[in-house]
Design an enzyme around this catalytic site. Structure first.
Site, short mmCIF file in Angstrom:
data_model
loop_
_atom_site.label_atom_id
_atom_site.label_comp_id
_atom_site.label_asym_id
_atom_site.label_seq_id
_atom_site.Cartn_x
_atom_site.Cartn_y
_atom_site.Cartn_z
N TYR A 15 0.75 -1.40 -0.06
CA TYR A 15 0.07 0.08 0.12
C TYR A 15 0.97 1.13 0.06
CZ TYR A 15 -4.30 -2.52 0.32
OH TYR A 15 -5.37 -3.26 0.12
N ARG A 42 1.18 -10.58 -5.87
CA ARG A 42 1.01 -9.20 -5.73
C ARG A 42 1.80 -8.44 -7.22
NH1 ARG A 42 1.33 -6.22 0.03
NH2 ARG A 42 -0.81 -5.57 -0.30
N PRO A 96 4.85 -5.27 10.88
CA PRO A 96 3.84 -5.32 11.84
C PRO A 96 3.99 -5.53 13.47
CG PRO A 96 4.40 -7.33 10.49
CD PRO A 96 5.25 -6.56 9.98
N GLU A 164 6.65 7.88 5.52
CA GLU A 164 5.52 8.17 4.63
C GLU A 164 4.48 8.57 5.25
OE1 GLU A 164 5.47 8.52 1.15
OE2 GLU A 164 3.57 9.44 2.12
N LYS A 219 7.64 10.22 12.69
CA LYS A 219 6.74 9.28 12.26
C LYS A 219 5.54 8.48 13.30
CE LYS A 219 3.98 7.00 9.51
NZ LYS A 219 3.00 7.79 8.72
N SER A 268 -16.66 8.24 15.63
CA SER A 268 -16.61 7.10 14.87
C SER A 268 -16.77 5.63 15.88
CB SER A 268 -15.36 6.85 13.84
OG SER A 268 -14.15 6.41 14.59
N VAL A 269 -16.83 4.59 14.99
CA VAL A 269 -17.05 3.39 15.83
C VAL A 269 -15.73 2.95 16.21
CG1 VAL A 269 -16.91 2.13 13.58
CG2 VAL A 269 -17.78 1.01 15.52
N GLY A 270 -14.61 3.94 15.91
CA GLY A 270 -13.32 3.57 16.42
C GLY A 270 -12.21 3.44 15.15
N CYS A 275 -1.90 1.29 10.59
CA CYS A 275 -0.62 2.08 11.24
C CYS A 275 -0.99 2.55 12.61
CB CYS A 275 -0.33 3.18 10.44
SG CYS A 275 0.01 2.81 8.67
N ARG A 441 -20.60 5.76 11.76
CA ARG A 441 -20.02 6.59 11.08
C ARG A 441 -20.60 7.92 10.99
NH1 ARG A 441 -14.61 5.46 10.52
NH2 ARG A 441 -14.36 3.21 10.08
N1 LIG Z 1 -0.51 1.50 4.60
C1 LIG Z 1 -0.31 2.94 5.09
O1 LIG Z 1 -1.12 3.69 4.76
C2 LIG Z 1 1.21 3.33 5.36
C3 LIG Z 1 1.33 4.60 5.35
C4 LIG Z 1 2.70 5.21 5.67
C5 LIG Z 1 3.57 4.13 6.41
N2 LIG Z 1 3.35 2.81 6.18
C6 LIG Z 1 4.34 2.01 6.67
O2 LIG Z 1 5.04 1.51 5.45
C7 LIG Z 1 5.52 0.17 5.63
C8 LIG Z 1 4.65 -0.70 4.44
O3 LIG Z 1 3.39 -0.85 4.58
P1 LIG Z 1 2.34 -1.32 3.74
O4 LIG Z 1 1.02 -1.00 3.95
O5 LIG Z 1 2.74 -0.89 2.27
O6 LIG Z 1 2.52 -2.82 3.93
P2 LIG Z 1 1.94 -4.13 2.71
O7 LIG Z 1 1.80 -5.37 3.60
O8 LIG Z 1 0.79 -3.63 2.00
O9 LIG Z 1 3.37 -4.40 2.02
C9 LIG Z 1 4.54 -4.78 2.18
C10 LIG Z 1 5.09 -5.60 1.10
O10 LIG Z 1 6.51 -5.99 1.46
C11 LIG Z 1 6.87 -7.15 1.12
N3 LIG Z 1 7.88 -7.94 1.60
C12 LIG Z 1 8.13 -8.12 2.97
N4 LIG Z 1 9.16 -8.62 3.14
C13 LIG Z 1 9.91 -8.68 1.81
C14 LIG Z 1 11.26 -8.80 1.45
N5 LIG Z 1 12.17 -9.33 2.01
N6 LIG Z 1 11.85 -8.84 0.02
C15 LIG Z 1 10.74 -8.21 -0.75
N7 LIG Z 1 9.47 -7.84 -0.39
C16 LIG Z 1 9.26 -8.04 0.92
C17 LIG Z 1 5.51 -8.23 1.25
O11 LIG Z 1 5.22 -9.02 0.63
C18 LIG Z 1 4.29 -7.02 0.63
O12 LIG Z 1 3.90 -7.04 -0.35
C19 LIG Z 1 4.94 -0.13 6.93
O13 LIG Z 1 6.18 -0.10 7.79
C20 LIG Z 1 3.95 0.63 7.34
O14 LIG Z 1 3.89 1.15 8.96
C21 LIG Z 1 2.18 2.54 5.68
O1 LIG Z 2 -11.73 12.15 12.23
C1 LIG Z 2 -11.25 10.93 12.08
C2 LIG Z 2 -10.23 10.86 11.32
C3 LIG Z 2 -9.91 9.09 11.24
N1 LIG Z 2 -10.88 8.42 11.85
C4 LIG Z 2 -10.45 7.06 11.55
O2 LIG Z 2 -9.07 6.86 11.83
C5 LIG Z 2 -8.48 5.55 10.92
C6 LIG Z 2 -7.23 6.06 10.29
O3 LIG Z 2 -7.98 7.18 9.25
P1 LIG Z 2 -6.47 7.67 8.29
O4 LIG Z 2 -5.57 8.43 9.44
O5 LIG Z 2 -7.15 8.81 7.39
O6 LIG Z 2 -5.83 6.77 7.49
P2 LIG Z 2 -4.73 5.83 7.31
O7 LIG Z 2 -4.43 5.31 6.13
O8 LIG Z 2 -4.54 4.98 8.79
O9 LIG Z 2 -3.34 7.01 7.71
C7 LIG Z 2 -2.65 7.39 8.86
O10 LIG Z 2 -1.74 6.31 9.07
C8 LIG Z 2 -0.86 6.41 7.89
C9 LIG Z 2 0.26 5.10 8.29
O11 LIG Z 2 1.19 5.45 9.04
C10 LIG Z 2 0.08 7.50 8.07
O12 LIG Z 2 0.70 7.82 6.99
C11 LIG Z 2 -1.27 8.74 7.71
O13 LIG Z 2 -0.78 10.09 7.90
C12 LIG Z 2 -2.44 8.45 8.85
O14 LIG Z 2 -3.53 9.45 8.76
C13 LIG Z 2 -9.75 5.22 10.22
O15 LIG Z 2 -10.34 4.07 10.38
C14 LIG Z 2 -10.68 6.47 10.09
O16 LIG Z 2 -12.08 6.05 9.81
C15 LIG Z 2 -11.92 8.61 12.56
O17 LIG Z 2 -12.50 7.75 13.20
N2 LIG Z 2 -12.25 10.07 12.91
#
Ligand SMILES: NC(=O)c1ccc[n+]([C@@H]2O[C@H](COP(=O)([O-])OP(=O)(O)OC[C@H]3O[C@@H](n4cnc5c(N)ncnc54)[C@H](O)[C@@H]3O)[C@@H](O)[C@H]2O)c1
Ligand SMILES: O=c1ccn([C@@H]2O[C@H](COP(=O)(O)OP(=O)(O)O[C@H]3O[C@H](CO)[C@@H](O)[C@H](O)[C@H]3O)[C@@H](O)[C@H]2O)c(=O)[nH]1
Length: 461
Positions: A15, A42, A96, A164, A219, A268-270, A275, A441
């Site tokens: 993601y 994937r 994780p 990020e 972060k 919200s419901v939580g 993250c 919601r």
């Molecule tokens: N999802 C978000 O919105 C978000 C936003 C900001 C930061 N982050 C952080 O970014 C990181 C990634 O999150 P994500 O949501 O993209 O996770 P994700 O599970 O969607 O993707 C991670 C990918 O890494 C791959 N992977 C794992 N080990 C590997 C290896 N050794 N070699 C090659 N590929 C490998 C997995 O197969 C998987 O496809 C986490 O640390 C998360 O906390 C996530």
């Molecule tokens: O007023 C609000 C705002 C959010 N939420 C809930 O909070 C959760 C997280 O929402 P949001 O933060 O918008 O989405 P994420 O994709 O989890 O993004 C957060 O987590 C990411 C992973 O680290 C960060 O990069 C982002 O900056 C941070 O907003 C969701 O269930 C929302 O429904 C509420 O209930 N009320």
């Protein structure tokens, strides 16, 4: 002089890796970006000709992939080649919560990060800039540096932290127009090389550079503050329900104070998502490991309040349905943790469903973007009952009308905009009476629903 980056490799096509690198490729046609992953399914999905099959759903993402894929954006399982050819390597693998050993249930599991470091060290034959894109505990860069330097081929590695901040559902707009880009590092040339990449589309005044540890810690802190706001307003929502105050009115009244601000005050419901919980638990673990008990307890309360909110919502459904949901059909509208994403990680819906299933409810789920396999996998992962039992009690349907047909109650778990457009009169007619709606919601219009004859409950009213 900073090195000009020509080739980027990103390890992890999830993601974050997928959308982040797609945007870099779109904005920097002069840079080749290869995203690699151990998960071949994937990578195949990222390469699928049918853009509907991309593994991540984000508004605007498929258009960018269509534009850049096979021009300067590539998806591959050949990790070694991509590392070998790249000047800069982003690590964007999952981190994780640990589910074994020391720190189980709290600490971040860094095994995937370490595997990446060892693979980079083994493959690299020339100097590389290694960028932490994953969310990591503060001081992880020191561990990475030690692994790279001790197991590598004597080449130079410069480590940067570049967390990020994108939120799912708005990933593309967040990436194209970020509030800020954060880069932590020690080596000025390496920092400048990454700054130059972002400066292709982000104003330099929004590109913040710090030391490594401030960047890593920022972060976790940003997520803790955001989640804390949601838990704070959710705590007040419970008090509103007892006192006749309305949580939306309270949120508006306090949010207009510019010192407080209006964002992240939607009760919200939580909160869910991959993250918030993981990163706060990690912060709690780090604080405890430094002996900072009060600091750990302070942030732990954000999670405790979130669990309370999910249970409170489920309890309210049970109480309202005459203290039993056994054998009753409850329609769930929404399973994703927020709208505009197919991600369900830590979604409140999972826990509300589990609670109601323990009371022998029968649940029918409709979500516009989440697959049936995903929903069953989420429930099976909890290990609360057998997989067969989950399939017996939970049905997943293709239309909201099928979900609500003959139901005792509807629970809104995700704020999908399309839910507002349904023919609620038609839905009510086919439900058991009294027809209840539990709006987790605060999405629907109370007056409209009550005029139709629904018994309507919304959080915080
Ligand atoms: N999802 C978000 O919105 C978000 C936003 C900001 C930061 N982050 C952080 O970014 C990181 C990634 O999150 P994500 O949501 O993209 O996770 P994700 O599970 O969607 O993707 C991670 C990918 O890494 C791959 N992977 C794992 N080990 C590997 C290896 N050794 N070699 C090659 N590929 C490998 C997995 O197969 C998987 O496809 C986490 O640390 C998360 O906390 C996530
Ligand atoms: O007023 C609000 C705002 C959010 N939420 C809930 O909070 C959760 C997280 O929402 P949001 O933060 O918008 O989405 P994420 O994709 O989890 O993004 C957060 O987590 C990411 C992973 O680290 C960060 O990069 C982002 O900056 C941070 O907003 C969701 O269930 C929302 O429904 C509420 O209930 N009320």
């Amino acid at each position: 002089m900073s090195k000009t980056i020509k080739k980027i490799c990103c390890i992890g096509a999830g993601y974050v890796g997928g959308p982040t690198m797609s945007v870099i490729a779109k904005q920097c046609p002069h840079i080749d970006v290869t995203i690699v992953d151990v998960n071949a399914a994937r990578i195949n999905a990222w390469n699928d000709k049918n853009l509907e099959n991309l593994p991540v759903y984000e508004p605007g993402l498929s258009e960018i992939v269509a534009e850049a894929r096979n021009r300067n954006l590539f998806f591959s399982t050949d990790i070694d080649s991509a590392i070998d050819e790249a000047d800069m390597i982003f690590i964007s693998v999952n981190t994780p919560t640990k589910n074994y050993g020391k720190g189980k249930g709290l600490a971040a599991d860094l095994k995937y990060i370490e595997l990446c470091a060892r693979q980079i060290a083994a493959v690299a034959k020339n100097s590389k800039i290694v960028v932490e894109k994953s969310t990591l505990p503060v001081r992880t860069a020191a561990a990475l540096k030690s692994i790279l330097d001790n197991t590598g081929n004597g080449v130079d590695f410069h480590i940067l932290s570049n967390p990020e901040f994108l939120a799912e559902g708005t990933a593309i707009t967040d990436l194209i127009n970020p509030d800020r880009v954060l880069i932590g590092g020690e080596d000025e040339n390496a920092i400048a090389a990454l700054v130059d990449i972002y400066a292709n589309w982000v104003d330099r005044s929004k590109i913040l550079t710090t030391n490594l540890w401030s960047s890593e810690l920022s972060k976790l802190t940003a997520n803790a503050f955001l989640a804390q706001r949601v838990s704070s307003i959710n705590a007040i929502s419970a008090l509103c329900e007892k006192t006749g105050a309305n949580v939306d009115e309270v949120a508006k009244a306090i949010g207009m104070d510019t010192r407080i601000g209006s964002k992240f005050l939607k009760a919200s419901v939580g909160f869910g998502g991959s993250c918030f919980q993981k990163d706060i638990l990690n912060l709690v673990y780090i604080a405890r490991s430094y002996g900072l008990t009060e600091v750990a307890d302070y942030w732990d309360q954000v999670i405790i309040m979130n669990d309370y909110q999910k249970h409170r919502f489920a309890d309210h459904i049970i109480q309202t349905l005459y203290n039993t949901v056994s054998g009753k059909k409850i329609a769930f509208l929404g399973w994703a943790f927020k709208k505009d994403t197919n991600d369900t990680r830590e979604s409140a819906a999972i826990y509300v469903a589990d609670y109601l299933l323990n009371e022998q409810a029968e649940i029918t789920v409709y979500d516009p973007k989440v697959s049936a396999e995903r929903i069953y996998a989420d429930l099976d992962y909890l290990n609360s009952r057998s997989s067969d039992e989950n399939r017996r009690l939970v049905k997943i349907v293709d239309t909201p009308y099928d979900a609500c047909d003959d139901a005792h109650a509807i629970a809104i778990l995700t704020e999908w905009d399309v839910f507002k457009t349904y023919e609620w009169q038609k839905i009510k007619e086919k439900m058991k009476k009294p027809a209840f709606v539990f709006d987790g919601r605060k999405l629907l219009n109370r007056k409209e629903l009550e005029d139709i004859g629904f018994k309507y409950y919304a959080i915080g009213e």
